[in-house]
Write a protein that holds these residues in place. Structure first.
Motif, PDB file in Angstrom:
ATOM      1  N   LEU A   1       5.880 -17.940   5.242  1.00  0.00           N
ATOM      2  CA  LEU A   1       5.642 -16.572   5.208  1.00  0.00           C
ATOM      3  C   LEU A   1       7.305 -16.037   5.689  1.00  0.00           C
ATOM      4  O   LEU A   1       7.555 -15.077   5.185  1.00  0.00           O
ATOM      5  N   MET A   2       7.739 -16.944   6.701  1.00  0.00           N
ATOM      6  CA  MET A   2       9.090 -16.290   7.029  1.00  0.00           C
ATOM      7  C   MET A   2      10.084 -16.539   5.565  1.00  0.00           C
ATOM      8  O   MET A   2      10.966 -15.467   5.378  1.00  0.00           O
ATOM      9  N   GLY A   3       9.883 -17.577   4.738  1.00  0.00           N
ATOM     10  CA  GLY A   3      10.809 -17.643   3.704  1.00  0.00           C
ATOM     11  C   GLY A   3      10.406 -16.470   2.516  1.00  0.00           C
ATOM     12  O   GLY A   3      11.237 -15.797   1.876  1.00  0.00           O
ATOM     13  N   GLY A   4       9.057 -16.271   2.535  1.00  0.00           N
ATOM     14  CA  GLY A   4       8.540 -15.270   1.545  1.00  0.00           C
ATOM     15  C   GLY A   4       9.143 -13.831   2.060  1.00  0.00           C
ATOM     16  O   GLY A   4       9.471 -12.951   1.133  1.00  0.00           O
ATOM     17  N   MET A   5       8.793 -13.635   3.341  1.00  0.00           N
ATOM     18  CA  MET A   5       9.562 -12.170   3.799  1.00  0.00           C
ATOM     19  C   MET A   5      11.136 -12.042   3.657  1.00  0.00           C
ATOM     20  O   MET A   5      11.397 -11.077   3.284  1.00  0.00           O
ATOM     21  N   SER A   6      11.610 -13.170   3.887  1.00  0.00           N
ATOM     22  CA  SER A   6      13.094 -13.277   3.860  1.00  0.00           C
ATOM     23  C   SER A   6      13.622 -12.792   2.014  1.00  0.00           C
ATOM     24  O   SER A   6      14.325 -11.835   2.208  1.00  0.00           O
ATOM     25  N   LEU A   7      13.061 -13.413   1.345  1.00  0.00           N
ATOM     26  CA  LEU A   7      13.134 -12.810   0.027  1.00  0.00           C
ATOM     27  C   LEU A   7      12.937 -11.534  -0.190  1.00  0.00           C
ATOM     28  O   LEU A   7      13.348 -10.716  -1.106  1.00  0.00           O
ATOM     29  N   GLU A   8      11.642 -11.082   0.175  1.00  0.00           N
ATOM     30  CA  GLU A   8      11.032  -9.701  -0.137  1.00  0.00           C
ATOM     31  C   GLU A   8      11.497  -8.406   0.427  1.00  0.00           C
ATOM     32  O   GLU A   8      11.772  -7.704  -0.279  1.00  0.00           O
ATOM     33  N   ILE A   9      11.632  -8.796   1.965  1.00  0.00           N
ATOM     34  CA  ILE A   9      11.802  -7.565   2.408  1.00  0.00           C
ATOM     35  C   ILE A   9      12.872  -7.429   3.536  1.00  0.00           C
ATOM     36  O   ILE A   9      13.363  -6.340   3.856  1.00  0.00           O
ATOM     37  N   ALA A  10      13.614  -8.444   3.618  1.00  0.00           N
ATOM     38  CA  ALA A  10      14.704  -8.584   4.810  1.00  0.00           C
ATOM     39  C   ALA A  10      15.954  -7.738   4.388  1.00  0.00           C
ATOM     40  O   ALA A  10      16.487  -7.073   5.077  1.00  0.00           O
ATOM     41  N   ASP A  11      16.158  -7.414   3.021  1.00  0.00           N
ATOM     42  CA  ASP A  11      17.283  -6.649   2.545  1.00  0.00           C
ATOM     43  C   ASP A  11      16.868  -5.393   2.842  1.00  0.00           C
ATOM     44  O   ASP A  11      17.696  -4.261   2.905  1.00  0.00           O
TER      45      ASP A  11
ATOM     46  N   VAL B   1      -0.608 -12.338  -1.344  1.00  0.00           N
ATOM     47  CA  VAL B   1       0.267 -11.499  -2.312  1.00  0.00           C
ATOM     48  C   VAL B   1       1.364 -10.822  -1.888  1.00  0.00           C
ATOM     49  O   VAL B   1       2.221 -10.286  -2.465  1.00  0.00           O
ATOM     50  N   GLY B   2       1.877 -11.005  -0.610  1.00  0.00           N
ATOM     51  CA  GLY B   2       3.234 -10.699  -0.288  1.00  0.00           C
ATOM     52  C   GLY B   2       3.193  -9.310   0.533  1.00  0.00           C
ATOM     53  O   GLY B   2       2.405  -8.696   0.619  1.00  0.00           O
ATOM     54  N   TYR B   3       4.194  -9.030   1.291  1.00  0.00           N
ATOM     55  CA  TYR B   3       4.243  -7.862   1.998  1.00  0.00           C
ATOM     56  C   TYR B   3       3.995  -6.533   1.099  1.00  0.00           C
ATOM     57  O   TYR B   3       3.604  -5.844   1.671  1.00  0.00           O
ATOM     58  N   GLY B   4       4.803  -6.401   0.131  1.00  0.00           N
ATOM     59  CA  GLY B   4       4.705  -5.334  -0.455  1.00  0.00           C
ATOM     60  C   GLY B   4       3.373  -4.918  -1.107  1.00  0.00           C
ATOM     61  O   GLY B   4       2.951  -3.736  -1.320  1.00  0.00           O
ATOM     62  N   ALA B   5       2.797  -6.059  -1.620  1.00  0.00           N
ATOM     63  CA  ALA B   5       1.566  -5.846  -2.348  1.00  0.00           C
ATOM     64  C   ALA B   5       0.347  -5.948  -1.298  1.00  0.00           C
ATOM     65  O   ALA B   5      -0.839  -5.541  -1.830  1.00  0.00           O
ATOM     66  N   ALA B   6       0.635  -6.021  -0.066  1.00  0.00           N
ATOM     67  CA  ALA B   6      -0.506  -6.115   0.848  1.00  0.00           C
ATOM     68  C   ALA B   6      -1.119  -4.498   1.240  1.00  0.00           C
ATOM     69  O   ALA B   6      -0.003  -3.893   1.576  1.00  0.00           O
ATOM     70  N   GLY B   7      -2.309  -4.374   0.828  1.00  0.00           N
ATOM     71  CA  GLY B   7      -2.523  -3.001   0.801  1.00  0.00           C
ATOM     72  C   GLY B   7      -3.546  -2.696   1.879  1.00  0.00           C
ATOM     73  O   GLY B   7      -4.282  -3.275   2.451  1.00  0.00           O
TER      74      GLY B   7
ATOM     75  N   ALA C   1       6.073  -2.034  11.228  1.00  0.00           N
ATOM     76  CA  ALA C   1       5.582  -2.702  12.609  1.00  0.00           C
ATOM     77  C   ALA C   1       4.577  -3.659  12.547  1.00  0.00           C
ATOM     78  O   ALA C   1       4.672  -4.525  13.234  1.00  0.00           O
ATOM     79  N   PHE C   2       3.699  -3.229  11.491  1.00  0.00           N
ATOM     80  CA  PHE C   2       2.678  -4.434  11.446  1.00  0.00           C
ATOM     81  C   PHE C   2       3.232  -5.570  10.592  1.00  0.00           C
ATOM     82  O   PHE C   2       2.726  -6.809  11.362  1.00  0.00           O
ATOM     83  N   GLY C   3       4.032  -5.549   9.854  1.00  0.00           N
ATOM     84  CA  GLY C   3       4.744  -6.815   9.277  1.00  0.00           C
ATOM     85  C   GLY C   3       5.391  -7.450  10.316  1.00  0.00           C
ATOM     86  O   GLY C   3       5.346  -8.689  10.326  1.00  0.00           O
ATOM     87  N   LYS C   4       6.327  -6.891  11.165  1.00  0.00           N
ATOM     88  CA  LYS C   4       6.975  -7.432  12.393  1.00  0.00           C
ATOM     89  C   LYS C   4       5.803  -8.261  13.100  1.00  0.00           C
ATOM     90  O   LYS C   4       6.228  -9.247  13.520  1.00  0.00           O
ATOM     91  N   ALA C   5       4.721  -7.646  13.593  1.00  0.00           N
ATOM     92  CA  ALA C   5       3.664  -8.190  14.212  1.00  0.00           C
ATOM     93  C   ALA C   5       3.005  -9.332  13.576  1.00  0.00           C
ATOM     94  O   ALA C   5       2.757 -10.441  14.245  1.00  0.00           O
ATOM     95  N   VAL C   6       2.808  -9.115  12.434  1.00  0.00           N
ATOM     96  CA  VAL C   6       2.291 -10.449  11.776  1.00  0.00           C
ATOM     97  C   VAL C   6       3.217 -11.652  11.703  1.00  0.00           C
ATOM     98  O   VAL C   6       2.893 -12.692  11.928  1.00  0.00           O
TER      99      VAL C   6
ATOM    100  N   GLY D   1      -4.108  -9.558   8.051  1.00  0.00           N
ATOM    101  CA  GLY D   1      -2.822  -9.641   7.536  1.00  0.00           C
ATOM    102  C   GLY D   1      -2.012 -10.604   7.129  1.00  0.00           C
ATOM    103  O   GLY D   1      -1.216 -10.532   6.184  1.00  0.00           O
ATOM    104  N   LEU D   2      -2.073 -11.464   7.919  1.00  0.00           N
ATOM    105  CA  LEU D   2      -1.348 -12.722   7.399  1.00  0.00           C
ATOM    106  C   LEU D   2      -2.013 -13.233   6.450  1.00  0.00           C
ATOM    107  O   LEU D   2      -1.293 -13.921   5.438  1.00  0.00           O
ATOM    108  N   MET D   3      -3.102 -13.415   6.062  1.00  0.00           N
ATOM    109  CA  MET D   3      -3.605 -14.138   5.173  1.00  0.00           C
ATOM    110  C   MET D   3      -3.255 -13.253   3.807  1.00  0.00           C
ATOM    111  O   MET D   3      -3.016 -13.853   2.742  1.00  0.00           O
ATOM    112  N   GLN D   4      -3.462 -11.796   3.994  1.00  0.00           N
ATOM    113  CA  GLN D   4      -3.006 -11.116   2.770  1.00  0.00           C
ATOM    114  C   GLN D   4      -1.562 -11.008   2.453  1.00  0.00           C
ATOM    115  O   GLN D   4      -1.219 -11.344   1.242  1.00  0.00           O
TER     116      GLN D   4
END
Length: 194
Positions: free
Chosen positions: A103-113, A20-26, A50-55, A13-16
């Motif tokens: 990853l923290m920066g990427g997820m902040s931009l993509e999903i934090a809102d 490709v980002g959280y949203g595109a991680a299939g 929950a998986f994203g939080k654990a990653v 999950g971390l590699m994915q």
């Protein structure tokens, strides 16, 4: 075996998510790569959120290990250890790597809102990072390497923001120039004793 399955899911999950980002991680790609049946995923994680939080927490643990190795166990003055730490981050996450960015920066931009769960995990991770930076800057101030008037917590926040912004620009420009400028200004101008 159970802990190994969970760890394998987090590793893949971390590699994915980094690539490709959280949203595109299939889910299908994750399970195929991990070699794990779908039911096993839901045994460990009730949802993708929950998986994203654990990653994110797993990523944070890896970054804490980097901090421990370079800063806490490292030799030399606090600001020298801090510079080595940022140089190591840049070597790991800079645009010269196959997968660049934090990853923290990427997820902040993509999903934090859009996710209170992920936003809270990010806020906690950034606060811990800032606290570690502030403690090291306080050590530098006590040694006389920074002015007594320095405000370690504010400086830590500025360093964190400047690094994350430089990393984002470096990724957008596919150039290390913003990161090199960050190092030059942080350690040649900002963190010098007047």
């Amino acid at each position: 075996m159970a802990e190994g399955t969970r760890e394998r899911l987090l590793e893949v999950g971390l590699m994915q998510m980094r690539s490709v980002g959280y949203g595109a991680a299939g889910m299908k790609e994750l399970l195929d790569e991990a070699g794990i049946p779908k039911g096993s995923f839901y045994h460990y994680f009730p949802s993708k959120e929950a998986f994203g939080k654990a990653v994110l927490e797993s990523y944070g643990a890896g970054e804490m290990a980097r901090w421990q190795r370079i800063v806490l166990e490292g030799k030399g003055a606090p600001l020298k250890r801090l510079r080595r730490y940022f140089e190591d981050l840049i070597a790991t996450y800079g645009p010269q790597n196959k997968i660049s960015g934090c990853l923290m920066g990427g997820m902040s931009l993509e999903i934090a809102d859009h996710s209170d769960t992920i936003q809270a995990a990010l806020k906690h991770a950034f606060a811990g990072w800032r606290q570690g930076l502030a403690s090291l800057l306080e050590e530098a101030m006590e040694r006389g390497d920074l002015a007594r008037s320095a405000k370690p917590d504010e400086l830590a926040g500025l360093l964190l923001d400047a690094y994350e912004g430089a990393l984002l620009r470096a990724k957008a420009e596919r150039s290390n120039a913003p990161l090199e400028n960050f190092l030059k200004l942080a350690f040649g101008t900002l963190l010098v004793k007047p």
